[in-house]
Design a protein around this motif. Structure first.
Motif, PDB file in Angstrom:
ATOM      1  N   PHE A   1      -2.229  -1.192 -10.919  1.00 19.46           N
ATOM      2  CA  PHE A   1      -3.573  -1.271 -10.856  1.00 19.46           C
ATOM      3  C   PHE A   1      -4.103  -0.098 -11.424  1.00 19.46           C
ATOM      4  O   PHE A   1      -4.024   1.202 -10.819  1.00 19.46           O
TER       5      PHE A   1
ATOM      6  N   THR B   1       1.811  -7.225  -3.103  1.00 16.12           N
ATOM      7  CA  THR B   1       1.680  -7.746  -4.449  1.00 16.12           C
ATOM      8  C   THR B   1       2.944  -8.409  -5.105  1.00 16.12           C
ATOM      9  O   THR B   1       2.707  -8.941  -5.760  1.00 16.12           O
TER      10      THR B   1
ATOM     11  N   LYS C   1       4.478  -4.497  -0.689  1.00 13.04           N
ATOM     12  CA  LYS C   1       4.877  -5.868  -0.187  1.00 13.04           C
ATOM     13  C   LYS C   1       4.015  -7.131  -0.553  1.00 13.04           C
ATOM     14  O   LYS C   1       4.393  -8.109  -1.014  1.00 13.04           O
TER      15      LYS C   1
ATOM     16  N   PRO D   1       6.265   0.272   4.813  1.00 13.27           N
ATOM     17  CA  PRO D   1       5.017   0.815   5.355  1.00 13.27           C
ATOM     18  C   PRO D   1       4.028  -0.020   4.499  1.00 13.27           C
ATOM     19  O   PRO D   1       4.069  -0.278   3.473  1.00 13.27           O
ATOM     20  N   SER D   2       2.816   0.337   4.987  1.00 14.35           N
ATOM     21  CA  SER D   2       1.471  -0.192   4.489  1.00 14.35           C
ATOM     22  C   SER D   2       1.294   0.539   2.916  1.00 14.35           C
ATOM     23  O   SER D   2       1.268   1.596   2.710  1.00 14.35           O
ATOM     24  N   GLY D   3       0.905  -0.383   1.930  1.00 17.44           N
ATOM     25  CA  GLY D   3       0.625   0.183   0.682  1.00 17.44           C
ATOM     26  C   GLY D   3       1.659   0.315  -0.237  1.00 17.44           C
ATOM     27  O   GLY D   3       1.750   0.743  -1.125  1.00 17.44           O
TER      28      GLY D   3
HETATM   29  N1  LIG Z   1      -6.552  -5.866  -6.733  1.00 11.61           N
HETATM   30  C1  LIG Z   1      -6.063  -4.305  -6.405  1.00 11.61           C
HETATM   31  N2  LIG Z   1      -6.644  -3.380  -7.168  1.00 11.61           N
HETATM   32  C2  LIG Z   1      -6.358  -2.244  -7.338  1.00 11.61           C
HETATM   33  N3  LIG Z   1      -5.378  -1.781  -6.191  1.00 11.61           N
HETATM   34  C3  LIG Z   1      -4.718  -2.715  -5.460  1.00 11.61           C
HETATM   35  C4  LIG Z   1      -5.038  -4.117  -5.571  1.00 11.61           C
HETATM   36  N4  LIG Z   1      -4.022  -4.687  -4.788  1.00 11.61           N
HETATM   37  C5  LIG Z   1      -3.175  -3.761  -4.285  1.00 11.61           C
HETATM   38  N5  LIG Z   1      -3.794  -2.599  -4.538  1.00 11.61           N
HETATM   39  C6  LIG Z   1      -3.106  -1.391  -4.331  1.00 11.61           C
HETATM   40  O1  LIG Z   1      -1.653  -1.505  -4.551  1.00 11.61           O
HETATM   41  C7  LIG Z   1      -0.948  -0.896  -3.402  1.00 11.61           C
HETATM   42  C8  LIG Z   1       0.146  -1.803  -2.841  1.00 11.61           C
HETATM   43  O2  LIG Z   1      -0.672  -2.901  -2.049  1.00 11.61           O
HETATM   44  P1  LIG Z   1       0.184  -3.935  -1.323  1.00 11.61           P
HETATM   45  O3  LIG Z   1       1.153  -4.937  -2.063  1.00 11.61           O
HETATM   46  O4  LIG Z   1      -1.052  -4.652  -0.629  1.00 11.61           O
HETATM   47  O5  LIG Z   1       0.683  -3.395  -0.031  1.00 11.61           O
HETATM   48  P2  LIG Z   1       1.437  -3.680   1.127  1.00 11.61           P
HETATM   49  O6  LIG Z   1       1.260  -5.045   1.226  1.00 11.61           O
HETATM   50  O7  LIG Z   1       2.752  -3.202   1.265  1.00 11.61           O
HETATM   51  O8  LIG Z   1       0.532  -2.936   2.475  1.00 11.61           O
HETATM   52  C9  LIG Z   1      -1.973  -0.225  -2.443  1.00 11.61           C
HETATM   53  O9  LIG Z   1      -1.951   1.230  -2.684  1.00 11.61           O
HETATM   54  C10 LIG Z   1      -3.174  -1.085  -2.893  1.00 11.61           C
HETATM   55  O10 LIG Z   1      -4.351  -0.183  -2.523  1.00 11.61           O
END
Ligand SMILES: Nc1ncnc2c1ncn2[C@@H]1O[C@H](COP(=O)(O)OP(=O)(O)O)[C@@H](O)[C@H]1O
Ligand SMILES: [Mg+2]
Lengths: 248, 223
Positions: A19, A50, A48, A43-45
């Protein structure tokens, strides 16, 4: 077809996603066989959600390949609808349609996407609502249901297209601890019926008992994966050990 | 009290058929204005939220121009200025069009806000279920956007209804125009203004009651 004895239901090969300048998935390789329950922890971020969203094209990948039931997700001739009817998705926040009864939430996609008649769609929806224990709530609106009930309706809705694989993105994280059980029970039942499932979860007990495969992610990479016993009882990577010591 | 004693409503009784016709014209302009402004509102909101930057800019310019200038000026412009450049339309058409553009510009902003207030998770859920663009828009987005927009659209309807009285400024015989005609002939104004004031007031009460009923029907899925 005998050449590939265990053809994967879902496979990710060298998947990359950024992103902006933020690389969120770095060369992800993962294969989920039919009937498998793959649990993704981390962990968060760590990326997963995605990963799940790449599988049904809610997110478009920058590199690599994702295959679902033989369909290539990067192939522009593969229509969204053909992919999405094969992939059911359950969200952390349920995302039920608030202006529709539980029944209509479940019948909408079969009618619009599969072209079922109203009567056929209703019969299917009532049977699915029965399966998740909510047949008597068919006429209720989401606002009239508890969180656990809403999530069970959302599971019925996702099952209504008879998908080949079900994705669960922290399906119990928005629920009070005392009602996560009713949702996990439905997920266990699906697993017992050999539904192919990919579950992002913080429920380590569920991952350990129900998962056939556990993936630990951190910083956009798969750090460690394997059968639950080996990942939970004999983790190899330092990051896995550190994560597990915090959550177990 | 003395002034009240001198009011003579027989003039209203005599003018009743003309006033009734004027009320009908007011109702017609309101109905056309409501339909027209909703179409402008939905179309303009679609442009305001579209992928095309040019469409967004054009819709924004339209909105800013019309809602920030007085509707009476639009009516005068449509009636007096357009014929000068060769566009001749009857007064009622010019006035109704001007009101549609003014109230429509406000409706664009209201509906745009409603569309944008539909949570992203709703769109994702529809996408994940394979619901294509039009099904997603019709079955998931529009009902929720209108639900969100309804109170403001109700206010816009009431504003439109009251603003229809401006058409009398170019001689259209809505209820206000009829009242002014009668007043000019009979040199008696208080009774007629009180009467049409009551007409506007009671009509607005009726609109409000209908809107409240619809809102309460929708409240069962309040989130
Ligand atoms: N649409 C988006 N635009 C920008 N950044 C994103 C978007 N979706 C996710 N992110 C970023 O991608 C990273 C992984 O997100 P995510 O897959 O939601 O992690 P998890 O589900 O493991 O918590 C995070 O740092 C999040 O901020
Ligand atoms: Mg997540």
């Amino acid at each position: 077809m005998t050449a590939e004895p265990r053809s994967a239901m879902v496979s990710l090969d060298g998947v990359r996603k950024s992103f902006g300048s933020h690389e969120v998935l770095k060369d992800i390789n993962l294969s989920v066989a039919p009937g498998e329950v793959c649990c993704i922890i981390g962990p968060s971020g760590s990326g997963k959600s995605t990963i799940l969203r790449c599988i049904n094209r809610l997110v478009r990948i920058d590199g690599g390949e994702v295959t679902v039931d033989g369909l290539r997700v990067t192939d522009p001739t593969v229509k969204d609808v053909d992919l999405r009817r094969r992939v059911g998705m359950v969200f952390q926040q349920f995302n039920l349609f608030p202006h529709m009864s539980a029944l209509r939430n479940v019948t909408l996609a079969p009618r619009k996407v599969l072209g079922l008649s109203a009567a056929e769609a209703e019969a299917r929806a009532l049977s699915l609502l029965g399966k998740v224990g909510l047949a008597e709530k068919a006429g209720s609106y989401p606002a009239q249901l508890s969180g656990g009930q809403q999530q069970r309706v959302a599971i019925a809705r996702a099952l209504a297209l008879e998908p080949k694989v079900m994705l669960f993105d922290e399906a119990t994280s928005a629920l009070d601890p005392e009602i996560t059980g009713e949702v996990l029970a439905v997920m266990r039942e699906l697993a017992a019926e050999h539904t192919t499932m990919i579950c992002v979860t913080h429920e380590m007990g569920f991952a350990r008992e129900v998962g056939t495969h556990v993936v630990f992610m951190d910083g956009g990479s798969i750090v460690e994966e394997g059968p639950p016993r080996s990942v939970f009882e004999n983790p190899q990577a330092e990051r896995t050990k550190a994560f597990l010591s915090k959550v177990l | 009290m003395l002034a009240a004693a001198r009011l003579d409503f027989s003039i209203v009784r005599e003018a009743a058929p003309a006033l009734a016709h004027g009320a009908l014209v007011t109702a017609e302009i309101t109905a056309a204005g409501l339909a027209g402004s909703l179409l402008v509102g939905i179309g303009g909101a679609a442009l305001r939220t579209s992928k095309s930057r040019a469409a967004r800019t054009a819709a924004a310019a339209f909105t800013e121009f019309f809602r920030n200038t007085p509707p009476l000026v639009h009516i005068f412009f449509a009636y007096f200025a357009l014929p000068a450049i060769g566009i001749n339309v009857p007064g009622i058409v010019a006035a109704t069009t001007a009101l549609i553009l003014y109230q429509g510009a406000i409706a664009i902003e209201i509906i745009r806000a409603g569309l944008e207030a539909v949570p992203a998770g709703q769109l994702e859920a529809a996408d994940a279920l394979g619901l294509g663009g039009l099904d997603r828009f019709r079955s998931v987005v529009v009902p929720q956007a209108l639900r969100i927009s309804l109170p403001a659209l109700g206010n816009n309807l009431i504003s439109l209804f009251k603003n229809t009285s401006l058409v009398s400024a170019i001689g259209v015989l809505d209820i206000t125009g009829v009242a002014q005609d009668v007043i000019a002939q009979r040199l008696s104004s208080a009774e007629l203004y009180l009467t049409i004031g009551a007409f506007y007031l009671l009509s607005v009460f009726a609109f409000s009651a209908v809107l409240r009923f619809v809102e309460s029907r929708l409240a069962r899925y309040a989130t």
